[in-house]
Structures are given as structure tokens and as C-alpha cells.
Design an enzyme around this catalytic site. Structure first.
Site, mmCIF file in Angstrom:
data_model
loop_
_atom_site.group_PDB
_atom_site.id
_atom_site.type_symbol
_atom_site.label_atom_id
_atom_site.label_comp_id
_atom_site.label_asym_id
_atom_site.label_seq_id
_atom_site.Cartn_x
_atom_site.Cartn_y
_atom_site.Cartn_z
ATOM 1 N N ARG A 92 10.425 42.121 32.313
ATOM 2 C CA ARG A 92 11.088 41.072 33.080
ATOM 3 C C ARG A 92 10.550 39.691 32.739
ATOM 4 O O ARG A 92 11.295 38.723 32.670
ATOM 5 C CB ARG A 92 10.895 41.369 34.559
ATOM 6 C CG ARG A 92 11.578 40.406 35.470
ATOM 7 C CD ARG A 92 10.816 40.269 36.762
ATOM 8 N NE ARG A 92 11.121 41.301 37.736
ATOM 9 C CZ ARG A 92 10.356 41.495 38.820
ATOM 10 N NH1 ARG A 92 9.281 40.768 39.014
ATOM 11 N NH2 ARG A 92 10.677 42.413 39.686
ATOM 12 N N CYS A 105 3.351 60.743 42.132
ATOM 13 C CA CYS A 105 2.170 60.191 42.796
ATOM 14 C C CYS A 105 1.479 61.324 43.550
ATOM 15 O O CYS A 105 2.130 62.281 43.960
ATOM 16 C CB CYS A 105 2.575 59.131 43.818
ATOM 17 S SG CYS A 105 3.345 57.700 43.078
ATOM 18 N N CYS A 112 7.768 53.141 49.833
ATOM 19 C CA CYS A 112 7.649 52.881 48.391
ATOM 20 C C CYS A 112 8.881 52.175 47.834
ATOM 21 O O CYS A 112 10.003 52.612 48.041
ATOM 22 C CB CYS A 112 7.454 54.189 47.650
ATOM 23 S SG CYS A 112 7.496 53.993 45.859
#
Ligand SMILES: *Cc1c(COP(=O)(O)O)cnc(C)c1O
Ligand code: SF4
Length: 368
Positions: A92, A105, A112
Site C-alpha cells: 500500500r 493464529c 480481528c
């Protein structure tokens, strides 16, 4: 990946552990269909089932409120997909790229911002490797991208949580990154030091070294109670091995939308050589309305932090602008131009206690 960790993943297991009520079980099963659930045993054991405002419970125990979706919530709240040239890379800002190494995770935070794309179910949907790690071909393609884009100065390794990987896996990656000379900084974003502190071994700390590059570990932590002695010892091992640590905190209603809690957290971080970096305004993530705090409230908290805490303990309060427009500080604003500013350089400036003062900028540019 190293030895498996026992975690609570099913609604029935949460009922058995006393973390959700039997009557909520069917709805929590619906939540589990949509969003991954995992609470490692060591964290589950720290949750007080009789305290509904327990900060660990709020963050990790699924709630039936997650089934409430609001129209302004977005599947891709910060626009990762818009800026992803290939699997595993989000690019980005010109000088920084994300390398999303894993899509799983050890624990799933209920707020999240990547909840739509992480966890075992979505990974099957995306047809990536079953372990949740980028396949060798995908990793090679991602590394080729990093190599050919010479403007990339920093690689931010994220996921999911990349520190669940084994020291061998991490060392292997670092050897490859070390050959890319334009990359000067390697930053890992993780919750592992808090969630699975025993996973941060001396070997892992050594494996994180990357020849010729500065290594930063960005710790995601939202409440001082997360930082028990084991978690702090894990951070100490990382820092003593020579890695810099910074922190990221998400502003969450019912968890830390209180200056006193954040002040305690920031002090604990600085005392343990972790520099507070960002306080994130909650993203427009599906099913997280119950965590959302207004920007006005956030600014009020930040102003109290400014008035109370050492400069070392100040995170920057940021908003990740939806649509991949980037992260920017969102105040509060201390300096504002007066109407005659163009002619006289006149500003009103607020001190840490909120009192206003006049400040004339002697270097103000004359009006055109
Ligand atoms: C947050 C983020 C970064 C890192 O931003 P910093 O302000 O440097 O911490 C880089 N790329 C993407 C896509 C991000 O979301
Ligand atoms: S650790 Fe990070 S990526 Fe994983 S569930 Fe929590 S917020 Fe999401």
C-alpha cells in the site's frame, strides 16, 4: 510448526470450561461457522468465568453479538485486497510491504480486522496449504516481488500470527530476506509473546536475526492484565537478543476505553523496554459493533494520556482509512489556525491540561 497447543475451539468446549452459557451454545456454534475460535488452555485458565468484564474474556471468548452485522461494516475493512498484487503480499505504501506468511493464529481476537480472511475455515475456502502457511511456490513468488521492487525498504511480516512458526522456518526466511539488499528493516507483528510465551525460545530469538537488517517486533497487546510475568519474560528474551520492540493496541469498548487502563498498559510497556507505537481506532469489521468507541471518546482518552504520561509512553492514535487510503493520526488537535492566521500567523494552541493559549508563528508565510 512446533508442537501442537491444546486450545478450546468448539462451543461445547467453551460451555464445559464455563466460559459461555449452555443456552448460548447454539448461537456460538453459528458464530464458529463464520469466524475462527481458539483459546489456548493457558489463556482459558486465566479467564475468570464469574467476571463478565474480564478483559481476556472480552477479547477472546466469542459472543452472540458477533452475529449482529451493521450496514457500514466491511468484508475488507482496511482494503488489503485492493492493494494485494499477489497472494501473501499487500503493498500500500511504496517503501513498505506486508508479507502475510500465515493465515492462522494461536488465539482469535473477536475484533480481528482480518477475521474474514484468517482461520482454518477461510483458508480452506482460499485453497491455500492446509497448515495455513504460504506454500513454497507462493513464498518464492512473494520474495521475487520484494526483490524486484527496489523501493521496498521495510518488510512487515504478519498474517495471521507469523511467530507461531518454528525457529527453523523463520531462520530459513531470514536467510532469503538477507539477500535482498534494499530491504533494511524486518518487522514482525505478533501476539505470541503474550499468548504462547513459552514458544519464544532462545532459538526462536536467534532465528529472528536477519543479517544486515534491523529487526522490530510489533507486539499486539490491549490490556495490562495480558502482560503477566511469563509474557514479560518472553519479551525480555526477544529484546535481550537485540530486537527492538514496539506495541500496538486496539481501542476496544469494555476492554480498554478508559484512560486509567491505557495509562497502566503504556507504563508497563515502557518499563519493559517496549515503545508504545500505535493506538488503533477500531476498524469497521463485521460483527464487532459491541467493541466500537467514538472518535470523540478516543480523543478524550488520548488527551488524558498526554496530560499524564511520559512522552516515551505515548502511542499515536490512528485511523486506518477504509478503502486502503492508509493510517493517519486522528488527534486530538492541539493547534488550530485563527481566522487572521494568514496575515498574522496567529494560532490557538491547547496545553496538556486543555487550557487554550495564543501562539503567533513568527515564520508564518505572508498572505498571497
Ligand atoms: C499498517 C500497514 C502498514 C504499516 O504502516 P506503518 O504506519 O508503517 O506502521 C503497511 N502496509 C499496510 C498495508 C498496512 O496496513
Ligand atoms: S492475533 Fe492479530 S491476526 Fe490474529 S486474530 Fe488477533 S488481531 Fe487477528
Amino acid at each position: 510448526m512446533t508442537r501442537p497447543v491444546t486450545s478450546l475451539k468448539r462451543a461445547s468446549e467453551l460451555v464445559a470450561a464455563g466460559l459461555i452459557s449452555k443456552s448460548d451454545q447454539p448461537k456460538i456454534e453459528d458464530v464458529a461457522q463464520r469466524y475462527a475460535i481458539a483459546i489456548p488452555q493457558n489463556i482459558a485458565a486465566r479467564i475468570d468465568p464469574h467476571n463478565s468484564s474480564d478483559p481476556l474474556a472480552q477479547q477472546f471468548v466469542p459472543s452472540i453479538k458477533e452475529l449482529e452485522h451493521q450496514p457500514h461494516e466491511q468484508h475488507d475493512p482496511i482494503g488489503d485486497e485492493l492493494k494485494s498484487p499477489l497472494t501473501g503480499i499487500v503493498h500500500r505504501y511504496p517503501d513498505r510491504a506486508l508479507l502475510k506468511l500465515v493465515s492462522v493464529c494461536p488465539i482469535y481476537c473477536r475484533f480481528c480486522f482480518r477475521r474474514e480472511t484468517i482461520g482454518p475455515t477461510s483458508e480452506q475456502k482460499q485453497n491455500s496449504s492446509p497448515s495455513g502457511v504460504l506454500s513454497e511456490d507462493q513464498l518464492q513468488a512473494a520474495l521475487d516481488y520484494l526483490k524486484t521492487h527496489q523501493e521496498i525498504w521495510e518488510v512487515i511480516i504478519t498474517g495471521g500470527d507469523p511467530l507461531i512458526l518454528s525457529p527453523r522456518h523463520i531462520k530459513n526466511l531470514n536467510q532469503k530476506l538477507a539477500t535482498i539488499s534494499h530491504i533494511k528493516v524486518v518487522r514482525w507483528h505478533t501476539r505470541v509473546p503474550v499468548i504462547l510465551p513459552e514458544h519464544i525460545t532462545t532459538q526462536l530469538c536467534q532465528a529472528l536475526k536477519c543479517d544486515g537488517k534491523a529487526v522490530y517486533i510489533g507486539l499486539h497487546t490491549n490490556h495490562p492484565e495480558e502482560l503477566n510475568s511469563q509474557a514479560l519474560a518472553a519479551c525480555k528474551r526477544l529484546i535481550d537478543a537485540g530486537h527492538m520492540m514496539v506495541s500496538q493496541t486496539v481501542l476496544l469498548k469494555g476492554v480498554n476505553d478508559d484512560a486509567a487502563i491505557l495509562i497502566k498498559l503504556m507504563r508497563k510497556l515502557v518499563e519493559n523496554r517496549i515503545k508504545p507505537y500505535y493506538l488503533h481506532h477500531t476498524d469497521l469489521v463485521p460483527g464487532t459493533g459491541h467493541f466500537r468507541v467514538s472518535i470523540e471518546k478516543g480523543q478524550e482518552i488520548v488527551q488524558t494520556m498526554r496530560a499524564t504520561l511520559s512522552g516515551l509512553a505515548q502511542p499515536t492514535y490512528v485511523l486506518d482509512i477504509p478503502g486502503a487510503h492508509g493510517k493517519v493520526p486522528i488527534g486530538p488537535t492541539y493547534l488550530s489556525p485563527n481566522s487572521n492566521q494568514k496575515k498574522t500567523g496567529s494560532h490557538t494552541v491547547m496545553d496538556p491540561l486543555g487550557n487554550k493559549h495564543l501562539y503567533n508563528d513568527p515564520c508564518a508565510l505572508p498572505a498571497k
